[in-house]
Design a protein around this motif. Structure first.
Motif, mmCIF file in Angstrom:
data_model
loop_
_atom_site.group_PDB
_atom_site.id
_atom_site.type_symbol
_atom_site.label_atom_id
_atom_site.label_comp_id
_atom_site.label_asym_id
_atom_site.label_seq_id
_atom_site.Cartn_x
_atom_site.Cartn_y
_atom_site.Cartn_z
ATOM 1 N N GLN A 1 29.717 14.714 10.197
ATOM 2 C CA GLN A 1 30.812 13.788 10.444
ATOM 3 C C GLN A 1 32.000 14.517 11.078
ATOM 4 O OE1 GLN A 1 30.711 10.371 9.815
ATOM 5 N NE2 GLN A 1 28.535 10.855 9.493
ATOM 6 N N ALA B 1 25.598 6.336 21.320
ATOM 7 C CA ALA B 1 26.791 7.080 20.927
ATOM 8 C C ALA B 1 27.295 8.039 22.005
ATOM 9 C CB ALA B 1 26.516 7.852 19.629
ATOM 10 N N CYS B 2 26.381 8.780 22.653
ATOM 11 C CA CYS B 2 26.830 9.871 23.523
ATOM 12 C C CYS B 2 26.507 9.704 25.001
ATOM 13 C CB CYS B 2 26.243 11.200 23.027
ATOM 14 S SG CYS B 2 26.905 11.742 21.429
ATOM 15 N N TYR C 1 36.220 18.224 17.591
ATOM 16 C CA TYR C 1 35.892 17.178 16.620
ATOM 17 C C TYR C 1 35.381 17.707 15.286
ATOM 18 C CZ TYR C 1 36.389 14.141 20.644
ATOM 19 O OH TYR C 1 36.887 13.483 21.739
ATOM 20 N N ALA D 1 22.379 8.616 18.114
ATOM 21 C CA ALA D 1 23.411 9.533 18.589
ATOM 22 C C ALA D 1 23.289 9.773 20.093
ATOM 23 C CB ALA D 1 23.323 10.867 17.837
ATOM 24 N N THR E 1 26.479 14.953 16.366
ATOM 25 C CA THR E 1 26.867 13.590 16.002
ATOM 26 C C THR E 1 25.909 13.003 14.971
ATOM 27 O OG1 THR E 1 27.825 13.258 18.200
ATOM 28 C CG2 THR E 1 27.287 11.282 16.941
#
Length: 480
Positions: free
Chosen positions: A124, A281-282, A157, A277, A120
């Motif tokens: 991208q 984010a995670c 992803y 990240a 992440t």
């Protein structure tokens, strides 16, 4: 305070586990007995120290600390900040890293979450990455997918294309990787594996990454304890990001770390990207009790005795490999440079699933594993063996040779059972292994070897357990 007319609803907070929840206590005791009386040969497992277990079971489990030291979203984190800063310091010291050039995030819950957070931070969605293919020894989080399904977030992803090993040697095919990268143009190349018994050419990988303008990330989850001891090549000399678990050869609790370069001209913000990240984010708030156990484990890595441990892990793995080869068995790459051995059972007509199952009955814990050329991860042609846990129980080469003898006998018994089962189904194989049937000898052979393994295993200490006073618990799964 409770009165005669009001229940003391906090009473349960002060009683020991055995009193409050004897069912869970019994399960823990049964697992302790399994570890004490068995031989742990799963390459991704180890036996952490009593001190690390005490830290992991500490009062730190009560505290929420979203954010980073001195920048939390909750109050009351002055001591948690102190702990996390100490853990970072020890992580850098364990790998002899200059804090001006490297930083580390110690919050990831596991190696898989560490890897996804690193992806992440670096690339991208829909960017391209390359990792070693799972059937060739890679890891699920390195972009694995099948013809029918994208298996993990790293392939869902991102666009991934695996590189491979040379079938004849089992070694990484660096020239083919280089040629493929010229065409595929990845933004990220991942090195590292879960079932590769040799070291890595990080210099060559850096050359390939530089040619393609790609990041180079090493996942050293399996080998980090050996890298810290300088018994394997150093990925930090060449990589931009290095991830690891903390519970395999590093012998800590189950968690992950992300190391990142701080001195890159093209990414001055890499530290910020990695930290953001991880959170928000995670994942959410870090598990402070686990960070405490990581810090304790890393302190042990800094002790001079650690290098001796790492050397013994490798010596034991080579002794295991040599003993199996002496029995005529085929190993992928023919041996090992690290803690693991990948055993190809296909030449003798067995699957890894059957050998794993019969070894479970005998108290030998291994895992089925794909070998190069396998079509199925569920019914693979090999097994993976590791020596980290047995080395943590003070086993040396002569002890490992006895373990190899047990494995040889287990495989020979498996051939008998396969014939007696009269079918290829695993359930039939398991039935004849555990059920006496007239005219069939496999069951008795399994039971006899089980008894020998248990007697042998109990000669060795089990970290964190006072084995002299530990009694056999009730309710064990008795196969015989």
């Amino acid at each position: 305070m409770a009165t005669a007319n009001t229940p003391d609803f906090n009473k349960v907070l002060y009683a020991p586990l055995a009193e409050i929840d004897p069912e869970v206590k019994n399960i823990i005791d049964k697992e302790t007995w399994r570890q004490l009386t068995g031989l742990e040969l799963i390459a991704s497992e180890n036996l952490t120290s009593r001190a690390a277990m005490e830290a992991n079971g500490s009062i730190l489990t009560n505290k929420y600390s979203e954010g980073l030291p001195n920048a939390r979203y909750y109050g009351g984190n002055e001591y948690v900040d102190e702990l996390e800063i100490l853990c970072r310091k020890r992580a850098l010291q364990a790998f002899n890293l200059d804090p001006a050039k490297w930083g580390v995030n110690v919050q990831p819950y596991s190696g898989s979450t560490a890897n996804f957070a690193a992806l992440t931070a670096l690339i991208q969605p829909n960017d391209r990455l390359m990792g070693l293919g799972l059937p060739d020894g890679g890891h699920l989080t390195h972009g694995y997918y099948t013809a029918k399904k994208k298996m993990t977030a790293s392939s869902i992803y991102f666009q991934s294309f695996p590189y491979s090993i040379v079938p004849d040697t089992g070694l990484i095919d660096y020239p083919k990787l280089e040629a493929t990268a010229k065409v595929f143009k990845p933004r990220l190349i991942i090195c590292g594996a879960s079932a590769y018994p040799r070291d890595w050419d990080y210099e060559h990988l850096k050359k390939i990454a530089t040619q393609e303008g790609a990041w180079l990330m090493a996942d050293i989850a399996h080998t980090s304890g050996l890298v810290a001891a300088a018994e394997l090549k150093n990925p930090f000399d060449y990589c931009d990001v290095v991830t690891t678990t903390t519970h395999k050869t590093l012998r800590g609790p189950r968690a992950g770390l992300i190391f990142f370069r701080k001195d890159l001209e093209n990414a001055k913000d890499l530290e910020k990207r990695v930290n953001e990240a991880v959170f928000p984010a995670c994942q959410g708030g870090p598990h402070n009790n686990t960070i405490a156990a990581i810090a304790t484990a890393l302190k042990q890595v800094a002790d001079p005795s650690w290098k001796a441990y790492a050397k013994q892990v490798i010596a034991n793995a080579r002794a295991l490999a040599d003993a199996l080869v002496a029995h005529g068995y085929k190993l992928q790459t023919g041996g090992t440079d690290n803690h693991l051995v990948l055993w190809d059972l296909r030449p003798i007509g067995l699957t890894g699933s059957k050998v794993e199952k019969v070894c479970d009955f005998m108290g030998i814990t291994i895992n089925k594993n794909a070998v190069s050329g396998d079509a199925s991860a569920q019914v693979p042609g090999g097994i993976r063996l590791g020596t980290s846990a047995l080395t943590s129980r003070d086993m040396r080469e002569d002890d490992i040779k006895q373990v190899a003898e047990f494995l040889h006998r287990a495989v020979q018994i498996s051939l008998v059972l396969q014939k007696e089962a009269g079918s290829k189904l695993l359930k039939d194989f398991a039935r004849v292994a555990t059920t006496p049937e007239e005219g069939k000898v496999g069951h008795q052979q399994v039971k006899a070897l089980r008894d020998e393994v248990q007697a042998f295993a109990q000669k060795f200490p089990l970290p964190g357990v006072e084995t002299a006073n530990f009694k056999k618990p009730e309710g064990l799964h008795e196969y015989f």
